[in-house]
Enzyme design. Sequence first.
Site, short mmCIF file in Angstrom:
data_model
loop_
_atom_site.label_atom_id
_atom_site.label_comp_id
_atom_site.label_asym_id
_atom_site.label_seq_id
_atom_site.Cartn_x
_atom_site.Cartn_y
_atom_site.Cartn_z
CG ASP A 29 19.85 -65.82 -39.00
OD1 ASP A 29 19.52 -65.46 -37.85
OD2 ASP A 29 19.44 -66.87 -39.52
CG ASP A 205 -2.38 -73.66 -36.37
OD1 ASP A 205 -2.02 -72.66 -35.72
OD2 ASP A 205 -2.87 -73.60 -37.51
CD GLU A 256 -5.27 -71.22 -33.12
OE1 GLU A 256 -5.19 -70.00 -33.24
OE2 GLU A 256 -5.04 -72.00 -34.06
#
Length: 528
Positions: A29, A205, A256
């Site tokens: 895909d 994150d 992070e």
Amino acid sequence: MSTTDGGPWWKSAVIYQVYPRSFADSDGDGIGDIDGIRSRLGHLRDLGIDAIWMSPWYPSPMADAGYDVADFRDIDPVFGTLAGAEALIEEAHRVGIRMIVDIVPNHISSEHPWFKAALASPAAKERDYFWFRPGRGENGDEMPTDWRGEFGGTTWTRTPDGMWYLHLFTPEQPDLNWDHPDVRAEFESILRFWFDRGVDGIRIDSAALLFKDGDLPEVREGEPHPFHDLDEVHDVYRAWRRVSDSYDGDRALIGEVWMPEVERFAKYLRPDELHAAFNFDFLGCAWDPALMRQCVDRTLDAHRAVGAPATWVLSNHDVTRHVTRYGREDTTFSFENNLDGVPVDLELGTRRARAAALLSLSLPGATYIYQGEELGLWENENIPPSSYQDPMWARRGHSRDGCRVPLPWSGDEPPFGFSAAQPWLPQPAEWKDLTVQAQTGDPTSMLELYREAIRLRRDEPGLHRPSFGWLDVHPQVLAFCRGAHFACVVNMSGAPITLPDHETSLLASGPLDGDRLPPDTAVWLRLQ
Ligand code: GLC
């Protein structure tokens, strides 16, 4: 899965970031997936890495390429299934590679059931999981604050009932309210979900953004920031550390943390908080001997103070690839200083990137490699803006897509074995010389340089010790030893230099000229 120095793996690991959309596509895909990664694990085994950090693979509307998570306990169909993820974790472990998954605690997707429930009724308990606030002005039609978003742009969106909700990134990424105990409990349960599945670490994150000042003051120079690095965040990571410590086998938390103040950065790495954090100071540093040296000193001092391992990061999925950065006149990186379209000397950038590989793999601590770095990929600056998918583009006029282009594996033309279909972002035709197939077995290739450097890193006793000391070779040369018998020398002066006394040269990033090290070249030496 033993480590070279006998300490916990995360202190000295080589960690490879897989960006699943762009690694390898198994189902045609044009988008990478888990079975693609499974089919290419041999590449990572041969590279010699210790761990994979997997960028988000959870169900997501992909408003921010998966950093808008709708369900942390499943896998997006575009990437595969939870069973496939479990199989990958097991197969990686079988070949000695640890797995780190990416958790995004600051915000979730606007399609997450919590946010849908919060929108459906002002009385829903989920309302309090977010930052819903009335607007300012007579009719409440002015945003509650003028805060600027992390991608640029505004940070509040109005809902049909007239209230506004906060999003530091896109409107599809509503911020969570970390003052609420349910939010805390939910994330601890998510950590357990993945630790129970055998993952060895969590990448966190936007780790410094979780808490907001509830009085909603504006951002003002000299005053405490209303949403960067609030002290409360440390309680959360202490609680997460208790969760990770409750598992066997050295599970690691890696933050992070974009933070210019080193002392504040180091607080995240206190012994009862995160195990490690990304070193963006190093990533943003210019190719300049004095600045690099200061950056290395700053990094080592800050980490020593809290007993945490340093990390060395040159690139990731958010920043301009370093072959491109180092090929420009201004070799720094920052989101504020957008250098898109500034001329690049790719040959120079590649030479410096080769030297930077030896530098980052021989400094004490853990080293991160962003997928494609081992192939010497550069930023694709020729993507037509109509193909950009990054939400940063509309807000800041800069797209991160140029570093997210699918990897070239084999063959002479796109899609270079990445997929049977056209990849989701176009690959440069010149990458025919940079495929894994083209570089394998070529001793002058970037790939073989990385393989050899990582192999030597395992075998060289000097590189297993925390010891580090500068060597005085030349003012514009970065030279240091690791123990009495190993040295790394990086020539950042514009001219060849004479190498210091040594027994043998173990590995060089480019051809040496007898005992002279050419400019923008690094060498690993065994000392007498
Ligand atoms: C982090 C991610 C980045 C993402 C942002 C919002 O900085 O690395 O890709 O857009 O957080 O989740």
